[in-house]
Motif scaffolding. Structure first.
Motif, PDB file in Angstrom:
ATOM      1  N   GLU A  25     -58.352   5.788 -14.982  1.00 24.74           N
ATOM      2  CA  GLU A  25     -58.069   5.629 -16.413  1.00 24.74           C
ATOM      3  C   GLU A  25     -58.291   6.936 -17.159  1.00 24.74           C
ATOM      4  O   GLU A  25     -57.453   7.354 -17.960  1.00 24.74           O
ATOM      5  CB  GLU A  25     -58.942   4.517 -17.003  1.00 24.74           C
ATOM      6  CG  GLU A  25     -58.304   3.149 -16.833  1.00 24.74           C
ATOM      7  CD  GLU A  25     -59.286   2.030 -17.131  1.00 24.74           C
ATOM      8  OE1 GLU A  25     -60.302   2.280 -17.823  1.00 24.74           O
ATOM      9  OE2 GLU A  25     -59.039   0.911 -16.644  1.00 24.74           O
ATOM     10  N   SER A  26     -59.408   7.602 -16.885  1.00 22.88           N
ATOM     11  CA  SER A  26     -59.677   8.815 -17.654  1.00 22.88           C
ATOM     12  C   SER A  26     -58.705   9.935 -17.251  1.00 22.88           C
ATOM     13  O   SER A  26     -58.297  10.732 -18.094  1.00 22.88           O
ATOM     14  CB  SER A  26     -61.138   9.241 -17.517  1.00 22.88           C
ATOM     15  OG  SER A  26     -61.360   9.853 -16.287  1.00 22.88           O
TER      16      SER A  26
ATOM     17  N   ASN B 147     -55.415   9.182 -18.888  1.00 22.79           N
ATOM     18  CA  ASN B 147     -55.578   9.357 -20.317  1.00 22.79           C
ATOM     19  C   ASN B 147     -55.523  10.837 -20.691  1.00 22.79           C
ATOM     20  O   ASN B 147     -54.896  11.230 -21.675  1.00 22.79           O
ATOM     21  CB  ASN B 147     -56.918   8.714 -20.721  1.00 22.79           C
ATOM     22  CG  ASN B 147     -57.301   9.023 -22.128  1.00 22.79           C
ATOM     23  OD1 ASN B 147     -57.950  10.032 -22.381  1.00 22.79           O
ATOM     24  ND2 ASN B 147     -56.865   8.179 -23.041  1.00 22.79           N
TER      25      ASN B 147
ATOM     26  N   PRO C 280     -51.242  12.373 -19.306  1.00 19.45           N
ATOM     27  CA  PRO C 280     -50.171  11.357 -19.297  1.00 19.45           C
ATOM     28  C   PRO C 280     -48.964  11.785 -18.470  1.00 19.45           C
ATOM     29  O   PRO C 280     -48.277  10.934 -17.903  1.00 19.45           O
ATOM     30  CB  PRO C 280     -49.811  11.201 -20.779  1.00 19.45           C
ATOM     31  CG  PRO C 280     -50.511  12.285 -21.508  1.00 19.45           C
ATOM     32  CD  PRO C 280     -51.603  12.793 -20.654  1.00 19.45           C
TER      33      PRO C 280
END
Ligand SMILES: Nc1ncnc2c1ncn2[C@@H]1O[C@H](COP(=O)(O)OP(=O)(O)OP(=O)(O)O)[C@@H](O)[C@H]1O
Ligand SMILES: [Mg+2]
Lengths: 295, 239
Positions: free
Chosen positions: B117-118, B121, B124
């Motif tokens: 996720e990080s 994030n 992208p």
């Protein structure tokens, strides 16, 4: 006419499956170490003899003997890599090749000492009855051959899934791709190499046992078959898994049809000729990618 | 707090000494820039920390542990990630596979998911190119992937070897922005650079290597004022 061709195709597929099971070990080890493991043909021979001993001395049925022999041969491959190859990994490639040849000779002599030079026969453990459906067309195919082909193809499919769909398989491809960076991912490269030798040796053992279902085995059987499988791997593009399988079936097809329709004396001449012509057209083999570093 | 400490560290390649008893400290939460000309020994320093090369003499302490007892792959599990010179991606593997391998030492599924996720994030563009083979990424994207991989290892200390190399000024800016963001999120950074101007702008402190010796160290603002730095490294950039 068409039925004899189908008959020959069966023979070719069976032989090709054995070639493929051996060729995969060559190609995998080459892929990650850029090294031709010239002892691999003898590992195949050891696999056949381990299977022979398990079947005759302990009396294991094939469904137990095959996986056990594969595991023991995997262990043998790992031990060979650990003792003989690992220290030489950073040495000249030539030292590694000579060592591999030496290991092969050692294995041949060791097996010869243990079981003697006489050829041996693996006990017939699969049903040898004729498949009636084919027999109607005058094609003689026995159930054991069908089983051997099926199990071989399943093993190849499992290998493909392992290499392409698991994290360990991805790590193996990463070692082939950019070896120096692999440890920076927290991956123990020795572990990846050991797994590669284990898998390659286990497949060779299966090849040896399947070979022994149709032919007699002896301590020097690995030389001839090892070379053939090596050629198959090179034709397919050494380092490529799909290539090794393709090359194996191509080579066995050429061999079987040469024997059937031309002459058995031409068998080796034509297969080696094929190798030379193919490498002239495609120096990296059918599926091979050009690589900068060569042995 | 002292996270990494190099004490009297000397390295030799055969008979040639590349580092002469250098001392270097990295505190938790810092960005440290290690500057120097070609051949000064910057990459050598990072390689020594990652245990990729043997140490002649001296100590490497990390979180109070003696790193010399570790191997390259076990160093990663201790929380040190190394983004090597020239990025070192796996060109034949996809972006996702590159990231998956970097998550090798992360055993908890939940933690792994957080890392993904990080990473997505922060980058992208990588999320859009997950199935693309890494060798076909642009230079900038490859650098992003190399940094993303370091993040996947769950590192506490990130070693970066010239992340700006070969990138356009705009992309260099972007890389440095991301590094600052990573640092804000709690990762300590040891940054090797020839681009002294940019490196000192985001750093807390800096060291200057010359022929294998530390010749200068101090806070980034001090170094930016130092006439030796201005002459040797910032001169052209300041003009
Ligand atoms: N593998 C090696 N074998 C021998 N000498 C080496 C090796 N790697 C580096 N060196 C030498 O060690 C010295 C320091 O090299 P290093 O790669 O650490 O420099 P660097 O500061 O990273 O330079 P650059 O900015 O060009 O990357 C150089 O003189 C180099 O020639
Ligand atoms: Mg360098």
């Amino acid at each position: 006419m068409i039925y004899t061709i189908i008959q020959q195709m069966f023979n070719a597929i069976q032989l090709g499956a054995v070639y493929a099971l051996i060729a995969l070990g060559y190609t995998m080890v080459y892929g990650i170490l850029r090294m031709i493991n010239f002892a691999h043909g003898d590992i195949f021979m050891c696999g056949a003899f381990i299977g022979f001993l398990l079947a005759t001395k302990i009396g294991l049925p094939l469904w137990l003997m095959l996986p056990m022999a594969m595991c023991l041969t995997a262990l043998l491959g790992v031990i060979i890599e650990r003792i003989a190859y690992r220290r030489l990994r950073t040495a000249q490639k030539m030292s590694l090749v000579i060592t591999a040849l030496g290991v092969g000779i050692f294995l041949e002599n060791f097996v010869m000492l243990m079981v003697g030079p006489a050829t041996k026969q693996l006990p017939q453990q699969l049903p040898g009855s004729i498949v009636q459906w084919f027999f109607k067309y005058n094609i003689t195919v026995t159930w054991d051959r069908i089983w051997i082909i099926i199990i071989s193809l399943v093993l190849m499919a499992v290998l493909w899934l392992f290499v392409n769909r698991t994290l360990m398989g991805t790590a193996m491809r990463a070692v082939a791709d950019n070896k120096d960076i692999v440890p920076l991912m927290g991956i123990n490269i020795n572990q990846v190499i050991a797994v590669t030798f284990a898998v390659g040796s286990a497949l060779a053992a299966a090849g040896g046992i399947f070979y022994g279902q149709s032919y007699s085995i002896d301590p020097y059987m690995g030389i001839d078959l090892g070379w053939k499988a090596f050629i198959a791997a090179v034709i397919g593009g050494i380092g490529s898994i799909e290539g090794a399988v393709l090359g194996a079936f191509l080579l066995s097809g050429v061999e079987i049809f040469t024997v059937a329709y031309l002459s058995s004396n031409l068998k080796n001449g034509i297969s080696f000729g094929l190798l030379i012509i193919l490498l002239l057209i495609r120096p990296n083999g059918i599926m091979g990618k050009p690589i900068l570093k060569k042995v | 707090m002292n996270l990494l400490h190099l004490e009297q560290l000397s390295i030799a390649y055969g008979p040639i000494k590349a580092l002469h008893a250098i001392n270097l400290e990295v505190h938790e939460g810092e960005i440290i820039s290690l500057l120097g000309a070609n051949g000064a020994g910057k990459s050598t320093t990072l390689r020594a920390i990652s245990r990729l090369i043997p140490v002649l003499s001296g100590k490497i302490n990390y979180k109070g542990k003696n790193l010399l007892e570790y191997q390259p792959h076990t160093v990663v599990a201790q929380g040190i990630a190394h983004v090597p010179e020239g990025r070192g991606i796996f060109p034949g593997l996809t972006v996702l596979q590159n990231l998956q391998l970097a998550g090798w030492t992360v055993k908890h599924k939940k933690q792994l998911k957080l890392n993904y996720e990080s990473v997505f994030n922060l980058f992208p563009r990588l999320a859009e190119r997950i199935a693309q083979s890494a060798g076909t990424l642009s230079g900038g994207e490859q650098q992003m992937l190399a940094v993303a991989r370091a993040l996947m290892t769950n590192c506490r200390l990130m070693l970066l070897d010239e992340p700006s190399m070969g990138l356009s000024p705009l992309l260099v800016k972007e890389v440095f922005r991301v590094l600052r963001e990573i640092n804000k999120r709690g990762t300590t950074i040891l940054l090797v650079e020839q681009n002294a101007n940019m490196a000192l702008k985001i750093a807390h402190r800096g060291y200057v290597l010359e022929n294998g010796r530390i010749v200068l160290c101090g806070s980034a603002s001090e170094l930016m004022q130092d006439h030796r730095i201005i002459d040797a490294y910032l001169g052209a950039a300041k003009k």
